[in-house]
Design a protein around this motif. Sequence first.
Motif, short mmCIF file in Angstrom:
data_model
loop_
_atom_site.label_atom_id
_atom_site.label_comp_id
_atom_site.label_asym_id
_atom_site.label_seq_id
_atom_site.Cartn_x
_atom_site.Cartn_y
_atom_site.Cartn_z
N VAL A 184 0.88 -1.17 0.00
CA VAL A 184 0.00 0.00 0.00
C VAL A 184 0.91 1.22 0.00
CG1 VAL A 184 -1.71 1.32 1.30
CG2 VAL A 184 -1.86 -1.17 1.24
N THR A 185 0.88 2.00 -1.06
CA THR A 185 1.85 3.09 -1.15
C THR A 185 1.21 4.43 -1.50
OG1 THR A 185 3.90 3.87 -2.20
CG2 THR A 185 2.42 2.61 -3.60
N ASN A 186 1.65 5.46 -0.79
CA ASN A 186 1.30 6.81 -1.20
C ASN A 186 2.00 7.09 -2.53
OD1 ASN A 186 0.60 9.49 -1.40
ND2 ASN A 186 1.12 9.97 0.74
N VAL A 187 1.35 7.82 -3.43
CA VAL A 187 1.98 8.12 -4.71
C VAL A 187 3.00 9.24 -4.57
CG1 VAL A 187 1.54 9.12 -6.98
CG2 VAL A 187 0.12 7.25 -6.15
N ASN A 188 2.63 10.28 -3.82
CA ASN A 188 3.46 11.49 -3.77
C ASN A 188 4.43 11.46 -2.60
OD1 ASN A 188 2.08 12.84 -6.00
ND2 ASN A 188 0.32 12.75 -4.60
N PRO A 219 0.34 -7.81 -5.15
CA PRO A 219 -0.81 -6.91 -5.09
C PRO A 219 -0.38 -5.49 -4.71
CG PRO A 219 -1.24 -8.94 -3.87
CD PRO A 219 0.23 -8.91 -4.18
N VAL A 220 -0.95 -4.49 -5.42
CA VAL A 220 -0.56 -3.10 -5.25
C VAL A 220 -1.79 -2.20 -5.07
CG1 VAL A 220 0.45 -1.09 -6.43
CG2 VAL A 220 1.54 -3.34 -6.63
N VAL A 221 -1.75 -1.38 -4.00
CA VAL A 221 -2.78 -0.35 -3.79
C VAL A 221 -2.07 1.00 -3.70
CG1 VAL A 221 -4.58 0.53 -2.24
CG2 VAL A 221 -4.27 -1.94 -2.52
N TYR A 222 -2.50 1.96 -4.53
CA TYR A 222 -1.97 3.32 -4.48
C TYR A 222 -2.94 4.24 -3.71
CZ TYR A 222 0.53 1.78 -8.78
OH TYR A 222 1.28 1.12 -9.72
N MET A 223 -2.39 5.23 -3.01
CA MET A 223 -3.21 6.28 -2.40
C MET A 223 -2.75 7.62 -2.95
SD MET A 223 -2.99 4.95 1.57
CE MET A 223 -1.19 5.11 1.62
N THR A 224 -3.71 8.44 -3.42
CA THR A 224 -3.32 9.71 -4.01
C THR A 224 -4.47 10.71 -4.00
OG1 THR A 224 -2.49 10.81 -6.00
CG2 THR A 224 -3.94 8.96 -6.35
N GLY A 225 -4.12 11.98 -4.00
CA GLY A 225 -5.14 13.01 -4.13
C GLY A 225 -5.47 13.32 -5.57
N ALA A 226 -4.53 13.02 -6.47
CA ALA A 226 -4.73 13.32 -7.89
C ALA A 226 -4.78 12.02 -8.66
CB ALA A 226 -3.59 14.20 -8.41
N ALA A 227 -5.98 11.54 -8.98
CA ALA A 227 -6.16 10.19 -9.49
C ALA A 227 -5.81 10.05 -10.97
CB ALA A 227 -7.61 9.75 -9.27
N ILE A 233 -5.12 -1.25 -7.55
CA ILE A 233 -6.28 -0.45 -7.15
C ILE A 233 -5.79 0.90 -6.68
CG2 ILE A 233 -8.12 -0.23 -5.42
CD1 ILE A 233 -8.65 -3.17 -5.67
N LEU A 234 -6.51 1.95 -7.04
CA LEU A 234 -6.16 3.31 -6.62
C LEU A 234 -7.24 3.86 -5.69
CD1 LEU A 234 -4.54 6.12 -8.46
CD2 LEU A 234 -6.84 6.56 -7.64
N LEU A 235 -6.82 4.34 -4.54
CA LEU A 235 -7.72 4.99 -3.61
C LEU A 235 -7.54 6.48 -3.73
CD1 LEU A 235 -7.15 2.78 -0.44
CD2 LEU A 235 -9.07 2.70 -2.03
N LYS A 236 -8.59 7.17 -4.13
CA LYS A 236 -8.50 8.62 -4.26
C LYS A 236 -8.85 9.24 -2.92
CE LYS A 236 -9.96 12.44 -7.02
NZ LYS A 236 -11.16 13.02 -7.64
N LYS A 237 -8.00 10.12 -2.43
CA LYS A 237 -8.28 10.80 -1.17
C LYS A 237 -9.36 11.85 -1.38
CE LYS A 237 -3.45 10.42 0.18
NZ LYS A 237 -2.22 11.17 0.45
#
Lengths: 135, 135, 135, 135, 135, 135
Positions: free
Chosen positions: F62-66, F88-96, F108-112
């Motif tokens: 699970v990784t922050n993008v920025n 398996p990879v999950v991204y977290m970011t404010g800018a999707a 999977i991308l989780l948009k903040k």
Amino acid sequence: MVAGEGKLQNLPIILVVEDEEPLQEIVHDALKEGGFDVTTVSSGREAVAMIESGVVNYSALVTNVNLKGPMKGWDVARLIRQIDPAFPVVYMTGAAEDWAAQGVPNSILLKKPFAPAQLVMAVSQLLNTGSSTSP
Amino acid sequence: MVAGEGKLQNLPIILVVEDEEPLQEIVHDALKEGGFDVTTVSSGREAVAMIESGVVNYSALVTNVNLKGPMKGWDVARLIRQIDPAFPVVYMTGAAEDWAAQGVPNSILLKKPFAPAQLVMAVSQLLNTGSSTSP
Amino acid sequence: MVAGEGKLQNLPIILVVEDEEPLQEIVHDALKEGGFDVTTVSSGREAVAMIESGVVNYSALVTNVNLKGPMKGWDVARLIRQIDPAFPVVYMTGAAEDWAAQGVPNSILLKKPFAPAQLVMAVSQLLNTGSSTSP
Amino acid sequence: MVAGEGKLQNLPIILVVEDEEPLQEIVHDALKEGGFDVTTVSSGREAVAMIESGVVNYSALVTNVNLKGPMKGWDVARLIRQIDPAFPVVYMTGAAEDWAAQGVPNSILLKKPFAPAQLVMAVSQLLNTGSSTSP
Amino acid sequence: MVAGEGKLQNLPIILVVEDEEPLQEIVHDALKEGGFDVTTVSSGREAVAMIESGVVNYSALVTNVNLKGPMKGWDVARLIRQIDPAFPVVYMTGAAEDWAAQGVPNSILLKKPFAPAQLVMAVSQLLNTGSSTSP
Amino acid sequence: MVAGEGKLQNLPIILVVEDEEPLQEIVHDALKEGGFDVTTVSSGREAVAMIESGVVNYSALVTNVNLKGPMKGWDVARLIRQIDPAFPVVYMTGAAEDWAAQGVPNSILLKKPFAPAQLVMAVSQLLNTGSSTSP
């Protein structure tokens, strides 16, 4: 599958990046058989330029991964997705392993050898909008 | 793709709703090439009546969205799904935006222009029972 | 769809298990049209032996469910999946209900009657590596 | 997640087949936390009998694969799918490889060790009707 | 699941349409447990007005199908999808059959009775962007 | 959701890359609530080193993008996928928006802002092996 060819005033145009001539022909013929129009270029640089120019409205990218020159198929797809984040992408390669690390999301990889029908289906699947779970 | 045509004693029959003649022919030819039988009607009213009668066992609906007359393709699909909730549905339209609001679940939308192979693939995908994630 | 046939030095080879001759021909012709090579055997026993031997590198299994003899299509698929857990499997049957209990995961079932295009699409979908949600 | 517990007059009831006591408790507690009711049995024979009797309307099966006795989790799922072809199935196992050969289609496998949230999500995903591709 | 509650400066806000008070509370509590903020209204008219106004940036709609008054849950979803074609939609209903005819594409239906975890998972699945086929 | 915590002798361990302390805590707490073990590092360099060493058997990233520093979340995922193509990879970011060009397939991308339940569901979905189309 040439039904209706020439009757629809325009057809979806597929942008193919391939630098080996026999493969250019195979890919071109398979897509034409499926009813698509095809533009073939030999380098990723040309492909990105054509998408950037916006002169022709391409529907999907089909790219060999192992292109001669510095720009590989992985790079072509990433650059085009920066211009259009929903652009459909099909990769062709003999070594499928790198897709998980180098491919873009929502793309399809054709591992060589593949049948012409696999290419037509890959492009069709990416172009069709829909949700289909089995009945 | 006419392999085996006429040898299977019956083929899946696709019900097509299209009121423009050149498009009727294109759709008909593409589906025949894929090996399907085709019945074409010009209005949604006829299509619903044929499903209701139950005389012929249709396998899927392919409908233009912008039909002349009061009943649009969206209405045809909803009425047929009330009769058979699992009936496969493919829409054809030049303006794809309305599908998210007007389409039924588990349907496929073909945005014009589309290649004949896209139509064949859309119908095939809805008819095949299965679950396939990539290997 | 015979574009490029013979030009790709090798094509994916599909292993077909079918013991009725007219069906053997229909399945063979449909797959050849899609650009696949085909090996047809008449019993599950032969199919499993050919996968086990490893002499030829088959790409997918297409099997009738209701084979004569003790080994049904369900058994063939399970035995082959024990050898290769990711092996693509397509079943053909007139009675679709048993798939939920007897099929293997990530397989596709073609309910008879089916069009040749459905068979080509089922095999292509299982062979293509990719993730495609609609744009 | 115990919100609303006891307020909905009935909750979905999950049928659990597990013969090791500590695991019975872990599975029970995880599902209760997610808001499900739980019935636990120690053998596949009991599970099949309860589905056959039809007295209680179970919503899903969660079964250990490596049960003591002759009936393994694979057998339990196949027998229950013969009674109800759409019955949701979740397997729990330490050795995941056999799923591709022994599992039923449209099932989920939890490889040990798994977190309680994975179990709750697996059951929820199989119960929810819907089609969701990413926006 | 209240970890981090109040620490993220804003949370996704779910718009719930429910006109029965005990159900309002159950749905509210389940979503709060999952870490969502919740706005509940009693009619589809209010829900559509709130989306139209654009004052608050809602992340998803959760609507009962059988609302009192002329506007059913099916109508609410269609009207909101006309404003925002990608808006995530979850329906709650005791009679699931109508979804195939009345639901919008890419929506999820929760058949009562459902566990709170099913609701949380349905909303989460529609919000998460991604493509995940099983490993 | 802490049912069974400490009773399963080992739990899946999630590797989290996040360099902002309040977010580290939110992510840690959400995953612990779901029943996962968590290892948090502050840089992509550390994450790649830990996967490379192979000392601990991590289940997902699970990784922050920025991230601060030269290595962004996109790079971390690509490097880890070169070591393990199915990781398996999950991204977290404010800018999707960048996910389509920079993400890896089957991620999977989780948009903040996102709710804790979305994170737990994203990880669970990537870990569960299975194929589930709606019943």
